[in-house]
Design a protein around this motif. Structure first.
Motif, PDB file in Angstrom:
ATOM      1  N   ILE A 135      76.398  21.171  70.739  1.00 54.76           N
ATOM      2  CA  ILE A 135      75.119  21.178  71.456  1.00 54.76           C
ATOM      3  C   ILE A 135      74.495  19.785  71.421  1.00 54.76           C
ATOM      4  N   ALA A 136      74.618  19.095  70.303  1.00 52.22           N
ATOM      5  CA  ALA A 136      74.060  17.737  70.213  1.00 52.22           C
ATOM      6  C   ALA A 136      74.684  16.817  71.268  1.00 52.22           C
ATOM      7  N   VAL A 137      76.009  16.805  71.359  1.00 46.11           N
ATOM      8  CA  VAL A 137      76.633  15.869  72.314  1.00 46.11           C
ATOM      9  C   VAL A 137      76.373  16.291  73.760  1.00 46.11           C
ATOM     10  N   SER A 138      76.267  17.620  74.001  1.00 45.44           N
ATOM     11  CA  SER A 138      75.956  18.068  75.372  1.00 45.44           C
ATOM     12  C   SER A 138      74.589  17.557  75.784  1.00 45.44           C
ATOM     13  N   ARG A 139      73.610  17.751  74.912  1.00 43.57           N
ATOM     14  CA  ARG A 139      72.240  17.327  75.239  1.00 43.57           C
ATOM     15  C   ARG A 139      72.145  15.802  75.349  1.00 43.57           C
ATOM     16  N   MET A 140      72.797  15.105  74.421  1.00 43.92           N
ATOM     17  CA  MET A 140      72.700  13.632  74.418  1.00 43.92           C
ATOM     18  C   MET A 140      73.368  13.026  75.650  1.00 43.92           C
ATOM     19  N   THR A 141      74.523  13.555  76.020  1.00 44.53           N
ATOM     20  CA  THR A 141      75.205  12.989  77.198  1.00 44.53           C
ATOM     21  C   THR A 141      74.442  13.335  78.475  1.00 44.53           C
ATOM     22  N   GLU A 142      73.909  14.560  78.557  1.00 44.60           N
ATOM     23  CA  GLU A 142      73.107  14.936  79.742  1.00 44.60           C
ATOM     24  C   GLU A 142      71.910  14.012  79.916  1.00 44.60           C
ATOM     25  N   ALA A 143      71.281  13.664  78.781  1.00 49.20           N
ATOM     26  CA  ALA A 143      70.070  12.824  78.835  1.00 49.20           C
ATOM     27  C   ALA A 143      70.413  11.333  78.855  1.00 49.20           C
ATOM     28  N   GLY A 144      71.693  11.000  78.656  1.00 47.11           N
ATOM     29  CA  GLY A 144      72.079   9.585  78.592  1.00 47.11           C
ATOM     30  C   GLY A 144      71.571   8.898  77.331  1.00 47.11           C
ATOM     31  N   THR A 145      71.430   9.675  76.268  1.00 47.02           N
ATOM     32  CA  THR A 145      70.918   9.125  75.005  1.00 47.02           C
ATOM     33  C   THR A 145      72.063   8.640  74.124  1.00 47.02           C
ATOM     34  N   ARG A 146      71.912   7.446  73.567  1.00 48.11           N
ATOM     35  CA  ARG A 146      72.896   6.919  72.624  1.00 48.11           C
ATOM     36  C   ARG A 146      72.535   7.447  71.238  1.00 48.11           C
ATOM     37  N   GLY A 147      73.054   8.619  70.923  1.00 48.24           N
ATOM     38  CA  GLY A 147      72.611   9.341  69.729  1.00 48.24           C
ATOM     39  C   GLY A 147      73.518   9.143  68.528  1.00 48.24           C
ATOM     40  N   SER A 148      73.109   9.727  67.433  1.00 47.40           N
ATOM     41  CA  SER A 148      73.875   9.632  66.197  1.00 47.40           C
ATOM     42  C   SER A 148      73.828  10.975  65.463  1.00 47.40           C
ATOM     43  N   ILE A 149      74.988  11.385  64.975  1.00 48.54           N
ATOM     44  CA  ILE A 149      75.135  12.692  64.332  1.00 48.54           C
ATOM     45  C   ILE A 149      75.681  12.485  62.914  1.00 48.54           C
ATOM     46  N   VAL A 150      75.121  13.217  61.971  1.00 49.21           N
ATOM     47  CA  VAL A 150      75.693  13.220  60.614  1.00 49.21           C
ATOM     48  C   VAL A 150      75.951  14.664  60.210  1.00 49.21           C
ATOM     49  N   THR A 151      77.131  14.903  59.690  1.00 50.29           N
ATOM     50  CA  THR A 151      77.479  16.225  59.160  1.00 50.29           C
ATOM     51  C   THR A 151      77.609  16.139  57.649  1.00 50.29           C
ATOM     52  N   ILE A 152      76.893  17.031  56.967  1.00 51.14           N
ATOM     53  CA  ILE A 152      77.000  17.069  55.505  1.00 51.14           C
ATOM     54  C   ILE A 152      78.177  17.974  55.152  1.00 51.14           C
ATOM     55  N   SER A 153      79.255  17.345  54.734  1.00 49.00           N
ATOM     56  CA  SER A 153      80.427  18.076  54.259  1.00 49.00           C
ATOM     57  C   SER A 153      80.296  18.203  52.736  1.00 49.00           C
ATOM     58  N   SER A 154      81.317  17.826  52.021  1.00 51.17           N
ATOM     59  CA  SER A 154      81.307  17.917  50.551  1.00 51.17           C
ATOM     60  C   SER A 154      82.570  17.223  50.051  1.00 51.17           C
ATOM     61  N   ILE A 155      82.554  16.816  48.785  1.00 51.73           N
ATOM     62  CA  ILE A 155      83.814  16.325  48.209  1.00 51.73           C
ATOM     63  C   ILE A 155      84.832  17.463  48.143  1.00 51.73           C
ATOM     64  N   GLN A 156      84.350  18.706  48.315  1.00 50.54           N
ATOM     65  CA  GLN A 156      85.284  19.841  48.394  1.00 50.54           C
ATOM     66  C   GLN A 156      86.030  19.852  49.727  1.00 50.54           C
ATOM     67  N   GLY A 157      85.650  19.012  50.653  1.00 44.21           N
ATOM     68  CA  GLY A 157      86.380  18.894  51.921  1.00 44.21           C
ATOM     69  C   GLY A 157      87.613  18.018  51.801  1.00 44.21           C
ATOM     70  N   THR A 158      87.698  17.267  50.699  1.00 46.76           N
ATOM     71  CA  THR A 158      88.880  16.415  50.502  1.00 46.76           C
ATOM     72  C   THR A 158      89.620  16.744  49.199  1.00 46.76           C
ATOM     73  N   HIS A 159      88.944  17.457  48.302  1.00 46.92           N
ATOM     74  CA  HIS A 159      89.556  17.791  47.003  1.00 46.92           C
ATOM     75  C   HIS A 159      89.369  19.276  46.742  1.00 46.92           C
ATOM     76  N   ALA A 160      90.424  19.931  46.288  1.00 44.09           N
ATOM     77  CA  ALA A 160      90.340  21.374  46.014  1.00 44.09           C
ATOM     78  C   ALA A 160      89.607  21.643  44.706  1.00 44.09           C
ATOM     79  N   PHE A 161      88.678  22.569  44.744  1.00 45.10           N
ATOM     80  CA  PHE A 161      87.970  23.023  43.548  1.00 45.10           C
ATOM     81  C   PHE A 161      88.414  24.456  43.265  1.00 45.10           C
ATOM     82  N   PRO A 162      88.428  24.863  41.986  1.00 40.66           N
ATOM     83  CA  PRO A 162      88.930  26.208  41.683  1.00 40.66           C
ATOM     84  C   PRO A 162      88.057  27.294  42.291  1.00 40.66           C
ATOM     85  N   ALA A 163      88.730  28.229  42.949  1.00 40.36           N
ATOM     86  CA  ALA A 163      88.075  29.424  43.495  1.00 40.36           C
ATOM     87  C   ALA A 163      86.958  29.093  44.490  1.00 40.36           C
TER      88      ALA A 163
END
Ligand code: NAD
Length: 275
Positions: A135-163
């Motif tokens: 939705i962010a990129v759809s709205r930004m491109t429609e409006a011609g806005t040079r936008g910026s997006i940040v997604t909060i992942s986790s170190i669990q996105g690159t390293h396995a944690f138990p359970a």
């Protein structure tokens, strides 16, 4: 953003700059890391559209952060709730920033899962961020806005944690989705980056601490897992997010940044999970 607009002054038309507000949608903004990001962006002069499923927490945070914190009650696992947040942002200013932050603690090993549980966790942790990016990129491109997006992942996105079967997989997926956004929308001036926190002191973290142990002591022990010997604070994540959203990070896109006190420089040794 400065736009020229014409006004009539003493019968004569003159051109004056008009300051248009820059708006950010921040999901999960009512507490923890999202709250800290909101406070930091407001200090940067940005109006924050705070999408969160907790109306009471939103109300409390709005009372503390003031009029630039605009609460929107909604669930990131629902596409139309993101659309609604985007509508509110566009009604108040230029939708230039989007932070996919909302998340839930979702423990459980693979053998403890059912189809329903996997879908439930994935809907919030993975689809939530993917809906937001789309939705962010759809709205930004429609409006011609040079936008910026940040997604909060986790170190669990690159390293396995138990359970943490679903959580880790979803956090890995959103890193890849964010890279994909960075690639596809770079020609339109949109940047997208992921932030990977380690253990940060937030309400979510409190729920994961051992029951019956003093909170400070539990946080101290948790902090010892990090080479820096302490847990992080939400404001330490917010500083990076503010930088990545800003034009100071103008050539940074498709990248991942850990905020983990060097935790991922080493592999932890955990006892095996109990079957
Ligand atoms: P938190 O529980 O303290 O705050 C999360 C906020 O998100 C709350 O206000 C909650 O109401 C909201 N929320 C939860 N589910 C939602 C949904 N479906 N729709 C809308 N709002 C929702 O959590 P936090 O620790 O601040 O975590 C923020 C993000 O950082 C999450 O994505 C989390 O996975 C990630 N993260 C946290 C840590 C940590 O140690 N705290 C570490 C790595 C990553």
């Amino acid at each position: 953003m400065i736009d020229e607009f014409n006004v009539l002054a003493g019968g004569e038309e003159i051109s004056r700059p008009q300051q248009q507000l820059e708006a950010a949608v921040v999901t999960g903004a009512a507490m923890g890391i999202g709250r800290a990001i909101s406070a930091r962006l407001i200090a940067d002069g940005i109006i924050v559209i705070a999408l969160d499923r907790d109306p009471a927490a939103l109300e409390l945070t709005a009372a503390e952060l003031g009029d630039s914190f605009v609460p929107v009650v909604g669930d990131v696992s629902v596409w139309s709730d993101h659309e609604h947040a985007a509508d509110v942002a566009e009604g108040l200013g230029v939708l230039k920033y989007w932070v996919n932050n909302a998340g839930i603690d979702f423990p459980g090993a693979a053998h403890e899962m059912t189809a329903e549980r996997i879908e439930r966790g994935t809907r919030v942790l993975q689809f939530g961020a993917m809906f937001g990016c789309s939705i962010a990129v759809s709205r930004m491109t429609e409006a011609g806005t040079r936008g910026s997006i940040v997604t909060i992942s986790s170190i669990q996105g690159t390293h396995a944690f138990p359970a943490y079967y679903v959580y880790g997989a979803a956090k890995a997926a959103v890193i890849q989705a964010t890279r994909s956004i960075a690639l596809d929308y770079a020609p339109y001036g949109i940047r997208a980056n992921s932030v990977l926190p380690g253990c940060i002191e937030t309400p979510m973290t409190y729920t994961t601490l051992p029951v019956g142990m003093d909170r400070d002591e539990a946080l101290r022990r948790e902090g010892e897992l990090s080479p820096m010997g302490r847990v992080g604070q939400p404001g330490e994540v917010a500083e990076l997010v503010s930088f990545l959203l800003s034009d100071k990070a103008s050539y940074i896109s498709g990248a991942e940044f850990t905020v983990d006190g060097a935790s991922t420089t080493r592999a932890f040794q955990y006892p095996p999970i109990e079957l």
